[in-house]
Write a protein that holds these residues in place. Structure first.
Motif, mmCIF file in Angstrom:
data_model
loop_
_atom_site.group_PDB
_atom_site.id
_atom_site.type_symbol
_atom_site.label_atom_id
_atom_site.label_comp_id
_atom_site.label_asym_id
_atom_site.label_seq_id
_atom_site.Cartn_x
_atom_site.Cartn_y
_atom_site.Cartn_z
ATOM 1 N N THR A 79 0.857 -1.170 0.000
ATOM 2 C CA THR A 79 0.000 0.000 0.000
ATOM 3 C C THR A 79 0.900 1.229 0.000
ATOM 4 O O THR A 79 2.120 1.110 0.125
ATOM 5 C CB THR A 79 -0.976 -0.009 1.205
ATOM 6 N N GLU A 80 0.322 2.407 -0.154
ATOM 7 C CA GLU A 80 1.108 3.635 -0.217
ATOM 8 C C GLU A 80 0.608 4.641 0.800
ATOM 9 O O GLU A 80 -0.587 4.671 1.125
ATOM 10 C CB GLU A 80 1.010 4.256 -1.606
ATOM 11 N N VAL A 81 1.535 5.456 1.286
ATOM 12 C CA VAL A 81 1.186 6.579 2.168
ATOM 13 C C VAL A 81 1.984 7.794 1.716
ATOM 14 O O VAL A 81 3.004 7.670 1.041
ATOM 15 C CB VAL A 81 1.490 6.292 3.658
ATOM 16 N N THR A 82 1.503 8.954 2.134
ATOM 17 C CA THR A 82 2.209 10.201 1.861
ATOM 18 C C THR A 82 2.464 10.912 3.179
ATOM 19 O O THR A 82 1.537 11.124 3.968
ATOM 20 C CB THR A 82 1.373 11.120 0.944
ATOM 21 N N ILE A 83 3.729 11.247 3.405
ATOM 22 C CA ILE A 83 4.056 12.095 4.553
ATOM 23 C C ILE A 83 4.106 13.509 4.004
ATOM 24 O O ILE A 83 4.948 13.824 3.151
ATOM 25 C CB ILE A 83 5.393 11.694 5.202
ATOM 26 N N PRO A 84 3.183 14.362 4.469
ATOM 27 C CA PRO A 84 3.086 15.699 3.882
ATOM 28 C C PRO A 84 4.261 16.613 4.239
ATOM 29 O O PRO A 84 4.892 16.456 5.291
ATOM 30 C CB PRO A 84 1.772 16.243 4.460
ATOM 31 N N ALA A 85 4.545 17.540 3.348
ATOM 32 C CA ALA A 85 5.585 18.539 3.586
ATOM 33 C C ALA A 85 5.210 19.385 4.800
ATOM 34 O O ALA A 85 4.039 19.479 5.178
ATOM 35 C CB ALA A 85 5.734 19.426 2.353
ATOM 36 N N SER A 86 6.207 19.962 5.426
ATOM 37 C CA SER A 86 6.031 20.872 6.569
ATOM 38 C C SER A 86 5.356 20.217 7.766
ATOM 39 O O SER A 86 4.642 20.872 8.519
ATOM 40 C CB SER A 86 5.240 22.126 6.158
ATOM 41 N N THR A 87 5.568 18.933 7.930
ATOM 42 C CA THR A 87 5.063 18.239 9.104
ATOM 43 C C THR A 87 5.862 18.721 10.307
ATOM 44 O O THR A 87 7.069 18.940 10.214
ATOM 45 C CB THR A 87 5.227 16.719 8.933
ATOM 46 N N GLY A 88 5.206 18.886 11.450
ATOM 47 C CA GLY A 88 5.877 19.400 12.649
ATOM 48 C C GLY A 88 7.025 18.517 13.105
ATOM 49 O O GLY A 88 7.034 17.317 12.879
ATOM 50 N N ILE A 89 7.991 19.137 13.769
ATOM 51 C CA ILE A 89 9.164 18.418 14.264
ATOM 52 C C ILE A 89 8.910 17.962 15.697
ATOM 53 O O ILE A 89 8.371 18.709 16.515
ATOM 54 C CB ILE A 89 10.409 19.325 14.213
ATOM 55 N N SER A 90 9.309 16.730 15.992
ATOM 56 C CA SER A 90 9.230 16.123 17.331
ATOM 57 C C SER A 90 7.815 15.997 17.882
ATOM 58 O O SER A 90 7.633 15.837 19.078
ATOM 59 C CB SER A 90 10.116 16.884 18.319
ATOM 60 N N LEU A 91 6.825 16.118 17.019
ATOM 61 C CA LEU A 91 5.441 15.920 17.427
ATOM 62 C C LEU A 91 4.904 14.685 16.720
ATOM 63 O O LEU A 91 5.037 14.564 15.496
ATOM 64 C CB LEU A 91 4.567 17.122 17.064
ATOM 65 N N PRO A 92 4.293 13.762 17.456
ATOM 66 C CA PRO A 92 3.747 12.583 16.783
ATOM 67 C C PRO A 92 2.552 12.965 15.906
ATOM 68 O O PRO A 92 1.765 13.842 16.254
ATOM 69 C CB PRO A 92 3.311 11.677 17.935
ATOM 70 N N PHE A 93 2.465 12.344 14.765
ATOM 71 C CA PHE A 93 1.306 12.535 13.897
ATOM 72 C C PHE A 93 0.983 11.209 13.242
ATOM 73 O O PHE A 93 1.830 10.333 13.132
ATOM 74 C CB PHE A 93 1.542 13.638 12.859
ATOM 75 N N ASP A 94 -0.259 11.053 12.825
ATOM 76 C CA ASP A 94 -0.740 9.805 12.240
ATOM 77 C C ASP A 94 -0.921 9.939 10.744
ATOM 78 O O ASP A 94 -1.382 10.975 10.249
ATOM 79 C CB ASP A 94 -2.079 9.401 12.864
ATOM 80 N N ILE A 95 -0.574 8.874 10.047
ATOM 81 C CA ILE A 95 -0.813 8.754 8.612
ATOM 82 C C ILE A 95 -1.577 7.454 8.421
ATOM 83 O O ILE A 95 -1.182 6.411 8.935
ATOM 84 C CB ILE A 95 0.509 8.689 7.823
ATOM 85 N N PHE A 96 -2.685 7.530 7.705
ATOM 86 C CA PHE A 96 -3.539 6.358 7.505
ATOM 87 C C PHE A 96 -3.405 5.856 6.077
ATOM 88 O O PHE A 96 -3.388 6.644 5.133
ATOM 89 C CB PHE A 96 -4.999 6.699 7.802
ATOM 90 N N THR A 97 -3.317 4.539 5.935
ATOM 91 C CA THR A 97 -3.303 3.958 4.598
ATOM 92 C C THR A 97 -4.747 3.764 4.149
ATOM 93 O O THR A 97 -5.646 3.658 4.981
ATOM 94 C CB THR A 97 -2.606 2.576 4.576
ATOM 95 N N PRO A 98 -4.952 3.713 2.854
ATOM 96 C CA PRO A 98 -6.281 3.302 2.392
ATOM 97 C C PRO A 98 -6.504 1.842 2.792
ATOM 98 O O PRO A 98 -5.542 1.123 3.087
ATOM 99 C CB PRO A 98 -6.205 3.452 0.877
#
Length: 175
Positions: free
Chosen positions: A32-51
């Motif tokens: 499957t594929e995911v995209t990590i978006p540009a300008s994501t915050g530093i040292s902060l956890p964030f979630d990326i969901f796959t289809p």
């Protein structure tokens, strides 16, 4: 029949069962594929969901001469991330990553992770957990959630292939 003859017959049966048992073990690969978006915050956890990933488990089991009800165990053996874009990118921007699996009617669980990532390659092999996953793969589909912490600001989106291999142990049509 002599004891030796009976012993030989028993050994033959045990060896045959072992060979048959090996035929009931196979791998299933998913991508499957995911995209990590540009300008994501530093040292902060964030979630990326796959289809949702279609498991096609019925046909995959059938092509290996088994059925859903004959599955004994399914475990993740490999989860690999591969940056496909931008071409010159590597994983040095990731501080840590956790991957969770979710399927309809089942709890979300951690299946892979990597701490203190310092990889300067475009492929990252994650550490996998030794958790039973047969109920997730027997479903029609599953999704993954990547919980990521970055240590760099990204100037552009990063496209990543998520490649997973599941080891299946099943009975061959009830044998």
């Amino acid at each position: 029949m002599s004891r030796f003859g009976i012993f030989i017959i028993l050994i033959s049966i045990v060896c045959s069962c072992s060979k048959l048992d090996e035929l009931t073990k196979f791998n299933i690969d998913y991508e499957t594929e995911v995209t990590i978006p540009a300008s994501t915050g530093i040292s902060l956890p964030f979630d990326i969901f796959t289809p949702d990933t279609e498991t096609n488990s019925e046909s995959k089991f059938e092509s290996n001469d088994t059925r859903k009800d004959l599955i004994e165990s399914i475990k993740l053996t490999k989860l690999q991330l591969d940056i496909t874009s931008p071409d010159d990118a590597d994983f040095s921007f990731i501080e840590s990553i956790e991957v969770y699996i979710n399927a309809e009617g089942l709890d979300e669980i951690l299946i892979a992770y990597k701490e203190d990532v310092s990889e300067t390659a475009s492929i990252l092999d994650l550490d996998v957990t030794d958790i039973e996953l047969k109920e997730y793969i027997k479903k029609d589909s599953y999704s993954l959630r990547l919980n990521t912490v970055t240590d760099e600001t990204l100037g552009q989106d990063h496209e990543i292939d998520v490649n997973s291999t599941f080891y299946v142990d099943a009975k061959i049509l009830g044998l």
